[in-house]
Structures are given as structure tokens and as C-alpha cells.
Motif scaffolding. Structure first.
Motif, mmCIF file in Angstrom:
data_model
loop_
_atom_site.group_PDB
_atom_site.id
_atom_site.type_symbol
_atom_site.label_atom_id
_atom_site.label_comp_id
_atom_site.label_asym_id
_atom_site.label_seq_id
_atom_site.Cartn_x
_atom_site.Cartn_y
_atom_site.Cartn_z
ATOM 1 N N PRO A 126 35.028 35.420 40.214
ATOM 2 C CA PRO A 126 33.960 35.153 39.233
ATOM 3 C C PRO A 126 32.720 34.503 39.828
ATOM 4 C CG PRO A 126 35.786 33.617 38.962
ATOM 5 C CD PRO A 126 36.245 34.649 39.944
ATOM 6 N N LYS A 127 32.848 33.907 41.001
ATOM 7 C CA LYS A 127 31.710 33.208 41.603
ATOM 8 C C LYS A 127 30.559 34.150 41.930
ATOM 9 C CE LYS A 127 30.457 30.237 45.516
ATOM 10 N NZ LYS A 127 30.932 29.569 46.742
ATOM 11 N N VAL A 128 30.863 35.404 42.246
ATOM 12 C CA VAL A 128 29.819 36.327 42.701
ATOM 13 C C VAL A 128 29.250 37.162 41.557
ATOM 14 C CG1 VAL A 128 30.844 36.463 44.984
ATOM 15 C CG2 VAL A 128 31.484 38.160 43.254
ATOM 16 N N VAL A 129 29.718 36.951 40.334
ATOM 17 C CA VAL A 129 29.283 37.766 39.200
ATOM 18 C C VAL A 129 28.361 36.927 38.315
ATOM 19 C CG1 VAL A 129 29.980 39.154 37.221
ATOM 20 C CG2 VAL A 129 31.392 39.122 39.296
ATOM 21 N N ALA A 130 27.132 37.384 38.138
ATOM 22 C CA ALA A 130 26.147 36.703 37.289
ATOM 23 C C ALA A 130 26.088 37.399 35.935
ATOM 24 C CB ALA A 130 24.771 36.720 37.955
ATOM 25 N N ARG A 131 26.219 36.602 34.859
ATOM 26 C CA ARG A 131 26.215 37.139 33.502
ATOM 27 C C ARG A 131 25.427 36.218 32.587
ATOM 28 N NH1 ARG A 131 32.468 38.248 32.092
ATOM 29 N NH2 ARG A 131 31.508 39.380 30.367
#
Length: 997
Positions: free
Chosen positions: A76-81
Motif C-alpha cells: 500500500p505504500k506505493v499506491v496513491a489514492r
């Protein structure tokens, strides 16, 4: 589609398609308009109609949409939402703190110059929310281009209605970073209202209809009151119009917050099971799985009273399974449901309407599917039912793409006028030194530029009358008391910009002999709701030298007649003219302004500016003429504020407010025609604008971001090309190895040839498994080229043998038909022959040569072994076919357009000589004489022959003018043949039976 008359205008451009992006917090919906496709939702690569707004930013690749969501469960650290919450925000904004709380795995830092949020992925990777949003918009363009099969550059983007100036500019910057041209930022509630009205165009009439749209999305809730009514314009006639009357919102009320409550409940259930000593909340990957499951459970509970939540390997390979009821879910979100009614009350208050005035309440947004939300909303609005007759997910995208087509020059749609409204008031503030009773002080003045719910797009002009030297003024937000304390803290800076004007003193010195008309500042709020200062100018009026301008005789006569037939005095005429002008630019004293914060006595002090409004620059050009009748007397200072025509202020009221002194107007009206000529002089003032709320990106920063995103795009394209080439090489190896065992390939190759190819294929396959995927794209291309070159001859022999049956059958058919055609053409009598001997001989030669070539080549090919290269080639057969077809088509076209030759009178004379005396008195139905002039009729023309007279005859070698006149085919020839060679053959059926070709 209904109400979407979309006529494509031919333009010399590479692309005419336009697109819209409904940019939500969680999802985006894309729609396009292109020739032949009026309005269509774009499907993504997974064939879904909506795409998650998420970007996975790994070291060497990017993932979008569903692929990024899948990555979020693993890393989840590399996913921007949920980027909307960070646009146009500084690090100290409470919304940023809330984002950190919701997504603790992300490391957010402040930008050096602007103080905005930056995602720090590593020591080298930094991305701003605008850059990530630019990636999302670029990805949406890729999907739209693949769907439309043509490049797309122009688009309309939806944004929340509560976005302020900084947030709107951030979206524009994101689009500019990836080379997209934003036609308009349209509020999502306005786009929904437009879509609703477009498909109910016939129901809109002169009676106003008030509709409320309640939109609860993933992170926010908006209630909007819209009025539909028809309006009449000079250009378009009577057309429908929507007007945004009131808007209420809650920035943090939506389905996302419900999911977080449910996620937290599932985490408690897992920890209560005590299958591990670890706290699941301390593991971002496990929490991401819980969030995904909470989303699914929330959706299922909208239609079911309970559901089983289950996750395999949630933490330490421990499976999780728990039952969740709708009642428990509603208890978790009870305080959220209590907030449902507040946006409705805000919208009604802003629209100055009551709930009884609302005809329908329409649901929009995915979170409105929660039963408890509908229950609380129904109670708040007091209606029998809620309207669900609109696509809650796609309405905004469809409305935005309709607007995109209307704004594009390539399409023409039925007009549907939009009067959007600015939620936040904007005012101009300035200070001025005053002296009162010998005491000097500084007076702080405010002038409302745009009131709350003012329509836009709109232009306004503010005039500063008492400044003769350089000064500054400030553009700020107005009274925001309607916002809650929480919304006000999220809002950000209340100061928009500081404007420093210079060069005013030199302008006054330069035009010292002219009368000053003030310093005019021209503001523009465009279709996107973004305010800009177009220009500032110093305006002077100068009396031209010379005698006063006298009225001409015609002017005097016209004025006299006008006064006689007008039924009134010059005073009445002056009132009418003034009212007429006020319709374009209304003026009223500032003391009557609704939101003016000054005391009534302040209007009499010196140095107060005037504010004038105009909907267009053309109207502001007419200001000097209008000011002549409203200019204050010397020593008197008046503050004028403007309200454009779009505010629906009654003209009668405006006339009363403006025409205060009829006598003075009368004097002006009498003096004006005989006064001296006045020349208007405008000189631009140097403007130094400093943005206060959130500084725009500098040109250097914008170029840097553009290069960064372009490099990422190029890297992705190179990776795609590398993967495509590797897949092509691998597929070629497998397919060729399989072909070596097929009968048709074994028939044209020797065992040695097949062994040699098989060895090479195995060698490349081993290289590909070991080092191939790390090799460059060029190396892969080289390997594939070598294999194709080795197998080229084998594939060529098989391909030629596959083509032989069809090509030879086509050639035989063409030879047969050509031979029949040639025989038929030669059977034509000499008198009716339309082909020359050279043409027929040429065709005959081609037929003979083609037949001989075919027979000889086929015979030689049959003698060769199948493993040798064939001499009968498909391309040679096609060349022979083309040559034969060309010759036959030439003759057929000639026959099609050839005119039938006339019958000679000699034939008639010879026939009549062979007849008996009794037959000479018969009618012309038996012996037809060609007419010497056209009758214009299709029926048979009968001409009597007197007894004893001999019909006219013509000698064989005689040529007269009558022959030329007689070159008209007989009526029966015209009917049967219609000018073709086939008709000529039918007419001579008694001599030569026609051949059927």
C-alpha cells in the motif's frame, strides 16, 4: 440520442473527438464524443465502465486503475489514492492531517517554495498531488484514445462544487503537465443537472421547475437546487436553461468514511479472536485487505440484512471470518446519517426557497444506495419518494461530455444554457488616506466583486476615481459565515491576491490636459469558475479642439418628429434611453448593495472607488457614454457597484434607482447634441500580481514536472514495447515448432531443413529463458528477424500453395467470361459495331497470351518437386488477372456510354421497293421513316403518305444535312436499348440473335 443533434463539422484537423472525465475521489468515469458516436462511456482495459483513481508508483513501472488497487493489497505504500483531499492544500491544513490519519503508510513532506504536500516514496522519488493527478488524466486520455481510435486533446473535467480558487487552479495545472487542453472545469452537480435536463428537454417550459440533486459520493456530499426554465435569445430563439440556485455540502461525509468505520470494526473482530499476539492495525498490508473487504461488505449490506466477511491469510497466514449485520453497520455510522440533512438545509437557504417549492429530489452518487441514507434524506425533504430515474454513476460524465461537444468547434449540439453559481463571495479591499477635522487617518474600504451564488462566466470592472498615483488593492474572499468552523479551517487562505499598480502618476502627467475617468480594473471569472485580472487601465476624456459639434438639419428634424410621435417630452425620452442602457450595464449606489460592509455615510467621503459590471468587453467599451449622465458633480464622490444582466434584477427597479433627477437628465439630453466632441483615451497600467492563497507553479517548476511525467510515459512505452517484442519472439518460436510437424510444411521441406530450423528455434528459446527478458528491445528484434529470415523460404512455399486454388480458379473464370464477351462483340453487325478492330484484336491477344502462359507455367510447375521453390507465383497470376480485367472493363465502359448509330434511309428505300403496290398505302407502323426532328415523345410517330407518292430515298454515297438531322434512334430502339450496345443487338434480333454475355 434524444436531444443530442450532433452534426459533425468538417475541419482540417487530425482529431475532432472530445472527452470528459468525471473525476471523483474513488472512481473516474470517462465519456467521449466523436463523429458517429454521440455520447458514450469509455470502457477500460478490463471492460469496466468506471476506473479507480489510483496510481502505483514503483521504482521502474507505474500501474493504474484496477492493477494499482491490486498492488495496494500487497504494497500500500506505493499506491496513491484519494488525491482530491490534497489538491491546493498546504501541509498545515487539517485535511492533510486527516489524510495522514487515514493513510499512515504514506510519507508526506512539505514543498520547499509553495509549502504544499509532496509524496516521498524514496530519497529520489518525489511526486506532488498535481503530478499524480496528471498521470491519472493522461491515463484517462489513453483509454479514451484507444476507445475512439484517434488522438484526443480537448476535455472537460468535473470538480466538486465546493472547490475554491486554489483547488481549481491545481486541477488545471495537472492537466497542463500532460499536455491536455481543458475546455472547462464544470461542477459535478452542474454536469448532473445538465444531463438530467438534456434528456427531459420537452418537459422544460416557461414555468420554472425546481429540482434538488442530492449527491453523496465517496468522500463528500452535495445538495444542489436547480431551476429549469425556457429563455428566449436573439440568436437561438427559445431554449431551455438551468440555473444553480443554491448549494450545500459536507466535505467529509461519504461512503469512504463508512468503509473506514466498518474496517475498524473488522479489525476489532480479528483482534478479539486472539489468533495472534500482533495487532492488525500495526500492519498496513493487513489493514489494506480489511479495507477492501469492508468496501465489499458495505455494498452487499445495501441489499441484504447480514453478510459474512472473510479474508484468507489476513495476518501470519491466519484466515479471518466474521458475520456483519446491517443493524451493526448502521450503528457504526449513526452520527454520519445524522449529517445527511444539513447540506439540504444549506442549499435551500442559499436558494431562498422552501422545501415546498422543490418539485423533485433526485439521488446521485454511489453512497446514496445505502438504505439508511435514503431514510434520513426522505425524512429531511418530506417527500413521498426520492427520484432514482438517473444513472447515479454516469450522469456527471455524460453531462460533462455534452458540454465538451458544445464547446468544441467540431460539433454542433442543441443549445442548453447553463448559469452556474460561485459559492464563495469575492471582494476587493483597499486603503485610502483621509483627513477629517485636521486629523489624518487610513480608511479601509471593501467592495463586493462577486456576491455569493453570483452567476458565471462573467466580467466585471471596478473603477477607482480618486487615485492619481500608484497604489495597491487586495482581492479576497468575502463573508464566509455560512461555512462551519471545520469547513472554514479546511478552506485555507482567505486572501486571493495583492495587486500593485504602477505608472499611474506618469499617465496623469502625460494627460494633464484631459479629464480623468478613473483607474479601471477588469476582472473575469471564466467558465471554470477561476477569477483572473485581465488588465488595468487609466481612462481619460479629452475635449477636441474646434467649434462645438452642431446638429445637422436631418438630426433636428428627426428629433422633432420623434418627440411629436413619441407622445412625451425629452425628459421621458431620456428615461427610456437610460433604462435601455441599464439593461446591458446596471448601476446602483453602493449603499444599496446587499453585502456592503460600509456605513451609509461613507459613500460621501472622498476616494471611494466605483464598481461597474459588464458581461463582456464590448459592454465595458460603452462605459464612457453611459457615465456622462451619471458622473458625480465636482467635489462629490459616489461609489457605483455593478450587477450584470444575469442577476435577474428588474429593469423597472433599476430605472428607479438610476433616474433620480429627471431634470438633470433633461439638461444633459438637451446639451449633449451641441456639446464638444470628447475623445476617450485608455492607457494600460503596469500590474504586479502576487497570489496569496496558493502560489502558482513557476515556469521552471512546470517545465520540470512536464519533463518528469513525459520521461515516465516514455519509460512505460519502452517497457510495453519490450514486453510486446518478447511476447512476439516467444510466440514465433512456439508456433514455428508446431508448424514443423504439420503435413503441409513437411510436404515442401526436407528433413535436413526442418532439423536445421528446429535447432535454431531451440537455441533462441533457451537464450530467451535465461537472458532474454533482461536483454534490450533491439536484441529481441534482432533474434526475431534472424528466425524469420531462416523460415522465410519455408513459409513462402506453403503460402504459395495455399493461394494457388483460388487464384487459378479466378483466372479460369476471367478467361471464360472474356472469351464469351469477345465472341459477342464480334457478332455485332457492321452497322451497329461500337468497337474498333484494334480494340477487339488487343483483347483477343491478351486472352491468347494469358491462356498460353497459364497452361505452360502450370505444366512446368507440376514437373518440379514440391521441395523446390515454385515458379507458379500468386503475384504473377494476380498480374495476369489485372491485365485481363483492365481490357474487358475498358470495352464494357465504352459500350455503356456509346450512343447507338441511326438507321440509314437506304434500308427503308430498299425494303419499300420489294413491297407490292397494295402495301404502299399501309401505315407507318409497317414501314417506319425516321423523323427529321425530335418529337420528345416515347410513343410511335405516324406520318401519312399520300397515294401515288413515292417515299423519299437516299443514294448510298449521298451525304446531306438531312442525314445529320436524322441521326435519332427510333422510339422502339430507345425503349429497348436505352442507348446501350445490348439494345442495338435486340433491335436487330431478326438478323443476328444476340449472345448472352
Amino acid at each position: 440520442m434524444l436531444c443530442f443533434t450532433l452534426a459533425h463539422v468538417v475541419l482540417h484537423t487530425d482529431s475532432v473527438a472530445v472527452m470528459s472525465v468525471d473525476l471523483g475521489s474513488e472512481w473516474m468515469k470517462i465519456a467521449i464524443v466523436k463523429p458517429g458516436v454521440p455520447m458514450e462511456i469509455v470502457l477500460n482495459k478490463e471492460s469496466r465502465r468506471k476506473t479507480p483513481v489510483a496510481v502505483a508508483l514503483k521504482e521502474n513501472e507505474r500501474l493504474f486503475g484496477d492493477s494499482a488497487i491490486a498492488m495496494a493489497a500487497k504494497n500500500p505504500k506505493v499506491v496513491a489514492r484519494y488525491l482530491q483531499d490534497l489538491l491546493g492544500k498546504r501541509m498545515e491544513n487539517p485535511q492533510v492531517d486527516l489524510y495522514r490519519k487515514r493513510f499512515p503508510e504514506h510519507q508526506l513532506v512539505a514543498a520547499d517554495q509553495r509549502g504544499t504536500v509532496i509524496f516521498k516514496l524514496s530519497d529520489e522519488l518525489y511526486y506532488s498531488p498535481e503530478e499524480i493527478l496528471g498521470m491519472v488524466l493522461n491515463y484517462s486520455r489513453t483509454l479514451a484514445q484507444d476507445f475512439a481510435e484517434q488522438p484526443i486533446k480537448d476535455l472537460v473535467i468535473t470538480v466538486p462544487a465546493y472547490f475554491n480558487q486554489a483547488e481549481r487552479r491545481a486541477v488545471i495545472h495537472a492537466a497542463q503537465m500532460v499536455g491536455l487542453k481543458v475546455l472547462q472545469l464544470i461542477n459535478d452537480n452542474t454536469a448532473v443537472a445538465l444531463n438530467y435536463g438534456v434528456f427531459r428537454r420537452k418537459d422544460i417550459n416557461a414555468t420554472a421547475q425546481n429540482v434538488m440533486f442530492f449527491d453523496m459520493g465517496s468522500t463528500s456530499t452535495t445538495a444542489t437546487v436547480v431551476t429549469y426554465v425556457t429563455t428566449k435569445t436573439k440568436d437561438s430563439g427559445t431554449q431551455p436553461q438551468l440555473q444553480i440556485r443554491g448549494t450545500g455540502f459536507d466535505r467529509n461525509l461519504g461512503g469512504f468514511e463508512m468503509e473506514l468505520r466498518l474496517q475498524d470494526h473488522l479489525a476489532d473482530l480479528f483482534n478479539a479472536q486472539k489468533k495472534t499476539r500482533k495487532d492488525v492495525r500495526q500492519h498496513p498490508r493487513a489493514m489494506a485487505k480489511l479495507w477492501k473487504e469492508a468496501n465489499r461488505v458495505k455494498t452487499v449490506l445495501s441489499a441484504n440484512v447480514d453478510h459474512m466477511a472473510q479474508i484468507e491469510g489476513l495476518l501470519d497466514d491466519i484466515d479471518f471470518k466474521a458475520k456483519v449485520t446491517r443493524q451493526k453497520f448502521e450503528e457504526l455510522c449513526s452520527d454520519l446519517f445524522e449529517r445527511v440533512a444539513e447540506p439540504v438545509h444549506q442549499a435551500l437557504k442559499a436558494a431562498e426557497l422552501k422545501m415546498e417549492d422543490i418539485d423533485y429530489v433526485i439521488l446521485v452518487g454511489g453512497a446514496t444506495r445505502v438504505p439508511k441514507v435514503q431514510e434520513f434524506l426522505l425524512k429531511a425533504v418530506g417527500k413521498k419518494e426520492l427520484g432514482k430515474n438517473i444513472n447515479a454513476d454516469e450522469a456527471a460524465a455524460m453531462g460533462a461530455v455534452y458540454q465538451a461537444a458544445a464547446l468544441s468547434k467540431a460539433f454542433k449540439v442543441k443549445p442548453f444554457f447553463i448559469r452556474d453559481a460561485a459559492i464563495y463571495p469575492i471582494q476587493v479591499e483597499f486603503t485610502r488616506a483621509i483627513e477629517e477635522d485636521g486629523v489624518k487617518s487610513i480608511k479601509h474600504n471593501k467592495r463586493v466583486l462577486f456576491q455569493r451564488m453570483s452567476p458565471y462566466p462573467q466580467r466585471k470592472v471596478i473603477t477607482f476615481n480618486r487615485y492619481s498615483d500608484d497604489f495597491e488593492f487586495f482581492v479576497n474572499y468575502g463573508d464566509l459565515n455560512f461555512l462551519s468552523d471545520g469547513d472554514l479551517s479546511i478552506f485555507g487562505s482567505l486572501n486571493l491576491s495583492t495587486v500593485q499598480l504602477s505608472g499611474i502618476g506618469s499617465s496623469f502627467q502625460k494627460h494633464s490636459d484631459s479629464e480623468s475617468k478613473g483607474i479601471k480594473a477588469h476582472f473575469n471569472m471564466d467558465e471554470s469558475g477561476i477569477l483572473s485580472l485581465d488588465r488595468v487601465e487609466a481612462v481619460f476624456e479629452k475635449v477636441q479642439d474646434g467649434e462645438p459639434e452642431e446638429e445637422s438639419t436631418l438630426t433636428k428634424l428627426g428629433n422633432t418628429i420623434s418627440s411629436l410621435f413619441g407622445g412625451g417630452s425629452s425628459e421621458t425620452d431620456g428615461k427610456e434611453n437610460l433604462t435601455e442602457a441599464v439593461q446591458d450595464e446596471e448601476e446602483a449606489t453602493s449603499k444599496t448593495e446587499k453585502d456592503d460592509q460600509e456605513e451609509p455615510a461613507a459613500a460621501k467621503e472622498k476616494g471611494i472607488p466605483t464598481e461597474e459590471s459588464s458581461k463582456s468587453e464590448e459592454q465595458s467599451k460603452a462605459e464612457p457614454n453611459e457615465e456622462k449622465g451619471n458622473q458625480p458633480e465636482p467635489g462629490e464622490d459616489t461609489a457605483k457597484t455593478g450587477t450584470p444582466e444575469t442577476l435577474d434584477k428588474k429593469v423597472e427597479d433599476v430605472g428607479k434607482a438610476d433616474v433620480k433627477d429627471p431634470e438633470s437628465n433633461k439638461t444633459e439630453e438637451v446639451k449633449k447634441p451641441k456639446g464638444p466632441k470628447r475623445l476617450k483615451i485608455s492607457e494600460n497600467v503596469t500590474v504586479a500580481l502576487e497570489i496569496q492563497d496558493l502560489p502558482d507553479l513557476s515556469q521552471e517548476e512546470m517545465s520540470k514536472s512536464q519533463k518528469k511525467l513525459q520521461d515516465l510515459t516514455d519509460r512505460d512505452l519502452q517497457k510495453q514495447e519490450h514486453e510486446k517484442m518478447a511476447n512476439s519472439l516467444e510466440a514465433f518460436i512456439f508456433e514455428t515448432q508446431d508448424k514443423l510437424y504439420q503435413d503441409e510444411y513437411q510436404a515442401v521441406s526436407t528433413q535436413d531443413e526442418r532439423d536445421q530450423i528446429s535447432t535454431k528455434l531451440s537455441e533462441v528459446s533457451n537464450w530467451l529463458d535465461e537472458d532474454g527478458y533482461a536483454a534490450s528491445t533491439q536484441e529481441l528484434k534482432t533474434k526475431l528477424s534472424e528466425l524469420r529470415k531462416m523460415c522465410k523460404e519455408l513459409f513462402f512455399k506453403v503460402e504459395e500453395r495455399r493461394k494457388w486454388p483460388d487464384r487459378l480458379a479466378a483466372l479460369d473464370s476471367m478467361l471464360n467470361h472474356s472469351t464469351i464477351f469477345l465472341k459477342g462483340a464480334r457478332l455485332l453487325p457492321e452497322a451497329d459495331q461500337i468497337f474498333t478492330e484494334v480494340e477487339l484484336s488487343t483483347l483477343e491477344k491478351v486472352i491468347t497470351e494469358t491462356t498460353k502462359w497459364k497452361n505452360e507455367t502450370v505444366e512446368e510447375q507440376n514437373k518440379l518437386p514440391s521441395t523446390q521453390k515454385p515458379i507458379l507465383l500468386a503475384k504473377d497470376i494476380e498480374a495476369k488477372l489485372a491485365l485481363l480485367d483492365r481490357e474487358v472493363k475498358y470495352l464494357l465502359n465504352k459500350a455503356k456510354f456509346a450512343k447507338p448509330k441511326p438507321r440509314k434511309e437506304k434500308n427503308t428505300t430498299q425494303e419499300m421497293k420489294n413491297t407490292t403496290t397494295e402495301d404502299q398505302n399501309t401505315t407507318d407502323s409497317e414501314n417506319i421513316i425516321p423523323p427529321t426532328k425530335e418529337t420528345g415523345e416515347d410513343t410511335e410517330h405516324v406520318e401519312e403518305v399520300k397515294p401515288g407518292e413515292t417515299p423519299p430515298t437516299v443514294n448510298k454515297d449521298q451525304t446531306t444535312v438531312e442525314d445529320d438531322e436524322a441521326e435519332i434512334p427510333e422510339p422502339d430502339v430507345l425503349e429497348s436499348s436505352k442507348g446501350t450496345a445490348e439494345g442495338t443487338l435486340e433491335n436487330n434480333s431478326d438478323k443476328h440473335p444476340p449472345d448472352e454475355l
